[in-house]
Design an enzyme around this catalytic site. Structure first.
Site, PDB file in Angstrom:
ATOM      1  N   THR A 204     -51.813  49.076  11.028  1.00 40.34           N
ATOM      2  CA  THR A 204     -52.150  48.323  12.234  1.00 40.34           C
ATOM      3  C   THR A 204     -52.276  49.273  13.418  1.00 40.34           C
ATOM      4  OG1 THR A 204     -51.062  46.339  11.484  1.00 40.34           O
ATOM      5  CG2 THR A 204     -51.066  46.680  13.847  1.00 40.34           C
ATOM      6  N   ARG A 232     -52.656  34.099   4.749  1.00 38.00           N
ATOM      7  CA  ARG A 232     -51.472  34.692   5.399  1.00 38.00           C
ATOM      8  C   ARG A 232     -51.834  35.357   6.739  1.00 38.00           C
ATOM      9  NH1 ARG A 232     -49.848  40.052   7.267  1.00 38.00           N
ATOM     10  NH2 ARG A 232     -47.597  40.198   7.068  1.00 38.00           N
ATOM     11  N   VAL A 233     -51.033  35.099   7.744  1.00 39.59           N
ATOM     12  CA  VAL A 233     -51.194  35.760   9.038  1.00 39.59           C
ATOM     13  C   VAL A 233     -49.866  36.442   9.379  1.00 39.59           C
ATOM     14  CG1 VAL A 233     -51.589  35.403  11.504  1.00 39.59           C
ATOM     15  CG2 VAL A 233     -52.897  34.070   9.839  1.00 39.59           C
ATOM     16  N   ASP A 235     -47.666  39.318  12.100  1.00 38.71           N
ATOM     17  CA  ASP A 235     -47.162  39.298  13.478  1.00 38.71           C
ATOM     18  C   ASP A 235     -48.193  39.737  14.508  1.00 38.71           C
ATOM     19  OD1 ASP A 235     -46.935  41.851  12.140  1.00 38.71           O
ATOM     20  OD2 ASP A 235     -45.953  42.595  13.956  1.00 38.71           O
ATOM     21  N   GLY A 257     -44.858  42.183   8.775  1.00 36.78           N
ATOM     22  CA  GLY A 257     -45.050  41.172   9.801  1.00 36.78           C
ATOM     23  C   GLY A 257     -44.117  39.988   9.733  1.00 36.78           C
TER      24      GLY A 257
HETATM   25  N1  ASP Z   1     -47.768  44.087  10.984  1.00 40.27           N
HETATM   26  C1  ASP Z   1     -48.940  43.954  10.161  1.00 40.27           C
HETATM   27  C2  ASP Z   1     -48.875  42.643   9.423  1.00 40.27           C
HETATM   28  O1  ASP Z   1     -47.829  42.299   8.919  1.00 40.27           O
HETATM   29  C3  ASP Z   1     -49.103  45.073   9.188  1.00 40.27           C
HETATM   30  C4  ASP Z   1     -49.113  46.465   9.799  1.00 40.27           C
HETATM   31  O2  ASP Z   1     -48.367  46.730  10.725  1.00 40.27           O
HETATM   32  O3  ASP Z   1     -49.892  47.294   9.325  1.00 40.27           O
HETATM   33  O4  ASP Z   1     -49.885  41.992   9.297  1.00 40.27           O
END
Ligand code: ASP
Length: 341
Positions: A204, A232-233, A235, A257
């Site tokens: 991310t 799925r979503v 954070d 997340g």
């Molecule tokens: N935080 C992101 C998620 O869970 C993944 C990431 O940080 O790469 O969608």
């Protein structure tokens, strides 16, 4: 106090000194700062020299893009969107081009942005055709009455607003495809989700900016987690979980997340600063290095305060990260050998 803590404290005091020198020279104007991350899922063992060089170059490009905006006196929000757009376009990170694949072999993107001065925010989740989801999140904030739009509706809004759409194949990279194949194989082999290392490619991207007016902004953009399913979503598009900014503090997270959502991680860091009198560093370490691991999660975050202090906690092997201040020099680090550890 550990020597690594001492190093960050001295780094922060140097930074505060140089920032206050700038502030004294121009009584009201703040010295602009931009802080970024490219995810906390980077692993030393699997990072080739070429991958590392490409990631560092992309982080530097993002820092300079955001810095240019701040140096021109434009708002923190513009700098956040500019820096994140560069990282979304770089295939090295799990955002925009280079996003991880869902279980069904698609790229499903999430992003959010928040303006600390006004408290306004915008977010999108589950989009497949938006080249720069951070720009759509900003359009949601500025051009709609809503905070979060998802899926087809978000893409219809993108079309109406003239936000660039691309064919879904634009996001596909072979590296991410191979990561999905590996995760599927591990899953078929009966490994529990928590043990599937390949499902956790935290790449991310996020950016925080403090502009010359002293305003903060935060943004985050992601492809989510490899092999995610059922819509799925995580954070990243959730205000307060993966992204938060007020007039004192801005945060962008990266990590598992589900744990960031439950911890309301980004908001908790800023709330500790605002209501508990903790320093930014203490608050960020408490949430990222203690609360989230204690609950079973992992990851990192970047945090920036209105006085220009910053924190970069992570509890994984590494986190792509960097900052740039008044002198326009880009500082970039990946493992525990540079900034903020
Ligand atoms: N935080 C992101 C998620 O869970 C993944 C990431 O940080 O790469 O969608």
């Amino acid at each position: 106090m550990t020597s690594s803590r001492l190093r960050i404290l001295s780094l922060l005091s140097c930074l505060t000194l140089s920032l206050s020198a700038g502030t004294a020279a121009a009584a009201t104007a703040k010295t602009p700062v931009l802080v970024i991350h490219g995810g906390a899922g980077v692993n030393r063992a699997s990072l080739s020299a070429q991958d590392e060089a490409e990631a560092r170059a992309a982080l530097e490009r993002a820092l300079h893009a955001g810095h240019q905006v701040l140096a021109a006196g434009r708002p923190a929000l513009d700098a956040v969107a500019a820096a994140i757009s560069v990282m979304e376009d770089a295939p090295q990170f799990n955002a925009g081009r280079g996003a991880v694949f869902t279980h069904d072999g698609r790229n499903e993107l999430d992003a959010s942005i928040m303006d600390g001065a006004s408290g306004r925010a915008g977010a999108v989740a589950g989009v497949h055709r938006v080249k720069n989801p951070i720009q759509l999140a900003r359009a949601v904030m500025e051009k709609s009455r809503h905070v979060m739009l998802v899926g087809d509706g978000a893409e219809a809004f993108a079309q109406e607003q003239g936000v660039t759409l691309v064919d879904p194949s634009y996001f596909r990279t072979d590296k991410r495809w191979q990561q999905l194949q590996k995760a599927l194989k591990e899953e078929a082999g009966g490994q529990a989700h928590a043990d599937i290392e390949t499902a956790r490619h935290f790449g991310t991207v996020g950016a925080l900016a403090l502009d010359a007016q002293g305003h903060l902004a935060a943004g985050t953009s992601t492809g989510g987690m490899t092999n995610k399913r059922y819509g799925r979503v995580g954070d990243s598009p959730i205000i307060g979980a993966g992204t938060y900014a007020n007039d004192q503090c801005a945060v962008s997270g990266t990590g598992w997340g589900e744990y960031y959502i439950r911890a309301v991680a980004a908001y908790d860091i800023c709330a500790r600063v605002k209501y508990a009198g903790q320093s930014l560093q203490q608050a960020a370490e408490e949430v990222i290095d203690r609360q989230i691991p204690a609950a079973g999660g992992d990851g990192g975050a970047i945090a920036l305060a209105a006085d220009g202090s910053m924190a970069f906690p992570f509890n994984t092997d590494g986190m792509y990260r960097g900052w740039i201040g008044a002198d326009g020099v880009a500082h970039v680090a990946i493992f525990r050998d540079g900034i903020g550890e």
